[in-house]
Motif scaffolding. Sequence first.
Motif, PDB file in Angstrom:
ATOM      1  N   PHE A 159       0.807  -1.588  -0.009  1.00  0.00           N
ATOM      2  CA  PHE A 159      -0.249   0.203   0.009  1.00  0.00           C
ATOM      3  C   PHE A 159       0.439   1.298   0.117  1.00  0.00           C
ATOM      4  N   LEU A 160       1.801   0.942   0.918  1.00  0.00           N
ATOM      5  CA  LEU A 160       2.680   2.293   0.545  1.00  0.00           C
ATOM      6  C   LEU A 160       3.228   2.517  -0.400  1.00  0.00           C
ATOM      7  N   VAL A 161       4.377   1.171  -0.991  1.00  0.00           N
ATOM      8  CA  VAL A 161       4.595   1.366  -2.735  1.00  0.00           C
ATOM      9  C   VAL A 161       3.529   2.586  -3.081  1.00  0.00           C
ATOM     10  N   ALA A 162       2.495   0.849  -3.505  1.00  0.00           N
ATOM     11  CA  ALA A 162       1.003   1.973  -4.764  1.00  0.00           C
ATOM     12  C   ALA A 162       1.351   3.490  -4.089  1.00  0.00           C
ATOM     13  N   SER A 163       0.556   4.133  -2.675  1.00  0.00           N
ATOM     14  CA  SER A 163       0.361   5.720  -2.529  1.00  0.00           C
ATOM     15  C   SER A 163       1.739   6.222  -3.655  1.00  0.00           C
ATOM     16  N   ALA A 164       2.927   6.457  -3.599  1.00  0.00           N
ATOM     17  CA  ALA A 164       3.859   6.913  -3.476  1.00  0.00           C
ATOM     18  C   ALA A 164       4.271   6.452  -5.537  1.00  0.00           C
ATOM     19  N   ARG A 165       3.812   5.755  -5.669  1.00  0.00           N
ATOM     20  CA  ARG A 165       3.608   5.983  -6.869  1.00  0.00           C
ATOM     21  C   ARG A 165       2.571   6.779  -7.635  1.00  0.00           C
ATOM     22  N   ARG A 166       1.391   6.075  -6.803  1.00  0.00           N
ATOM     23  CA  ARG A 166       0.520   6.972  -7.610  1.00  0.00           C
ATOM     24  C   ARG A 166       0.256   9.183  -7.323  1.00  0.00           C
ATOM     25  N   TRP A 167       1.144   8.949  -6.062  1.00  0.00           N
ATOM     26  CA  TRP A 167       1.131  10.375  -5.303  1.00  0.00           C
ATOM     27  C   TRP A 167       2.733  11.105  -6.385  1.00  0.00           C
ATOM     28  N   CYS A 168       2.959   9.939  -6.581  1.00  0.00           N
ATOM     29  CA  CYS A 168       4.663  10.595  -7.961  1.00  0.00           C
ATOM     30  C   CYS A 168       4.064  10.946  -9.643  1.00  0.00           C
ATOM     31  N   ASP A 169       3.030   9.982  -9.595  1.00  0.00           N
ATOM     32  CA  ASP A 169       1.939   9.456 -10.669  1.00  0.00           C
ATOM     33  C   ASP A 169       4.184   8.996 -11.596  1.00  0.00           C
ATOM     34  N   ALA A 170       4.469   7.902 -10.703  1.00  0.00           N
ATOM     35  CA  ALA A 170       5.692   7.329 -11.609  1.00  0.00           C
ATOM     36  C   ALA A 170       5.573   6.133 -11.536  1.00  0.00           C
ATOM     37  N   ALA A 171       5.255   5.589 -12.898  1.00  0.00           N
ATOM     38  CA  ALA A 171       4.927   3.957 -12.949  1.00  0.00           C
ATOM     39  C   ALA A 171       3.779   3.984 -12.580  1.00  0.00           C
ATOM     40  N   TRP A 172       2.854   4.071 -13.158  1.00  0.00           N
ATOM     41  CA  TRP A 172       1.564   4.331 -12.334  1.00  0.00           C
ATOM     42  C   TRP A 172       0.896   4.330 -13.173  1.00  0.00           C
ATOM     43  N   GLU A 173       1.110   3.645 -15.301  1.00  0.00           N
ATOM     44  CA  GLU A 173      -0.184   3.842 -15.669  1.00  0.00           C
ATOM     45  C   GLU A 173      -0.420   2.796 -15.960  1.00  0.00           C
ATOM     46  N   PRO A 174      -1.314   2.742 -16.779  1.00  0.00           N
ATOM     47  CA  PRO A 174      -2.225   1.073 -16.294  1.00  0.00           C
ATOM     48  C   PRO A 174      -1.275  -0.531 -16.814  1.00  0.00           C
ATOM     49  N   PRO A 175      -0.135  -0.109 -17.568  1.00  0.00           N
ATOM     50  CA  PRO A 175       0.030  -1.517 -18.129  1.00  0.00           C
ATOM     51  C   PRO A 175       1.608  -1.427 -16.323  1.00  0.00           C
ATOM     52  N   HIS A 176       1.462  -0.774 -15.487  1.00  0.00           N
ATOM     53  CA  HIS A 176       2.887  -0.490 -15.024  1.00  0.00           C
ATOM     54  C   HIS A 176       1.228  -1.066 -13.281  1.00  0.00           C
ATOM     55  N   ARG A 177       0.487  -0.569 -13.506  1.00  0.00           N
ATOM     56  CA  ARG A 177      -0.464  -1.263 -12.177  1.00  0.00           C
ATOM     57  C   ARG A 177      -0.518  -2.914 -12.530  1.00  0.00           C
ATOM     58  N   PHE A 178      -1.288  -2.885 -13.677  1.00  0.00           N
ATOM     59  CA  PHE A 178      -1.093  -4.187 -14.137  1.00  0.00           C
ATOM     60  C   PHE A 178      -0.346  -5.367 -13.432  1.00  0.00           C
ATOM     61  N   THR A 179       0.716  -5.117 -13.529  1.00  0.00           N
ATOM     62  CA  THR A 179       2.059  -5.834 -12.975  1.00  0.00           C
ATOM     63  C   THR A 179       2.619  -5.452 -11.817  1.00  0.00           C
ATOM     64  N   PHE A 180       2.258  -4.214 -10.928  1.00  0.00           N
ATOM     65  CA  PHE A 180       2.492  -4.296  -9.623  1.00  0.00           C
ATOM     66  C   PHE A 180       1.441  -4.945  -8.729  1.00  0.00           C
ATOM     67  N   VAL A 181       0.233  -5.068  -9.428  1.00  0.00           N
ATOM     68  CA  VAL A 181      -0.868  -6.027  -8.628  1.00  0.00           C
ATOM     69  C   VAL A 181      -0.982  -7.741  -8.727  1.00  0.00           C
ATOM     70  N   LEU A 182      -0.362  -7.928 -10.414  1.00  0.00           N
ATOM     71  CA  LEU A 182       0.440  -9.444 -10.179  1.00  0.00           C
ATOM     72  C   LEU A 182       1.727  -9.765  -9.476  1.00  0.00           C
TER      73      LEU A 182
END
Length: 130
Positions: free
Chosen positions: A23-46
């Motif tokens: 959750f902390l990693v996802a929050s940081a990526r979302r906050w900075c909008d770094a590696a948070w595009e849809p393909p990166h989010r999909f890879t992050f979750v899987l």
Amino acid sequence: MLRGAAGVGAGLLGLAAGFAAAFLVASARRWCDAAWEPPHRFTFVLAEWPGMELLCLVTAVAAWAGARRLTVGLPTAWRGLVPAALVLSALAVAAVACFAVLGTPSGYPGDSGLCTADNVPPWWPSWLPA
């Protein structure tokens, strides 16, 4: 019976710490909008999210098992405190390591304008590695 319950408790604590780290990693990526595009989010979750939970689970159980070995011969009160302290400190190190490695993709072009080039959010404490 208490030994088994403590091991299960350490495992559940490890899963909770893995969830918190993810959750902390996802929050940081979302906050900075770094590696948070849809393909990166999909890879992050899987891949990355379950990997953090597994890392923290294994860390907690290994710290608990190692601490049990170290506390043989100690007074009864210490047999509970030493494993708990080792498990909590090991999980803190694992969570910070997950954030430092996965949460701040340095040099990734963040679009939010809220973070510097190293993609460390301003709310991250400066005394913790990132």
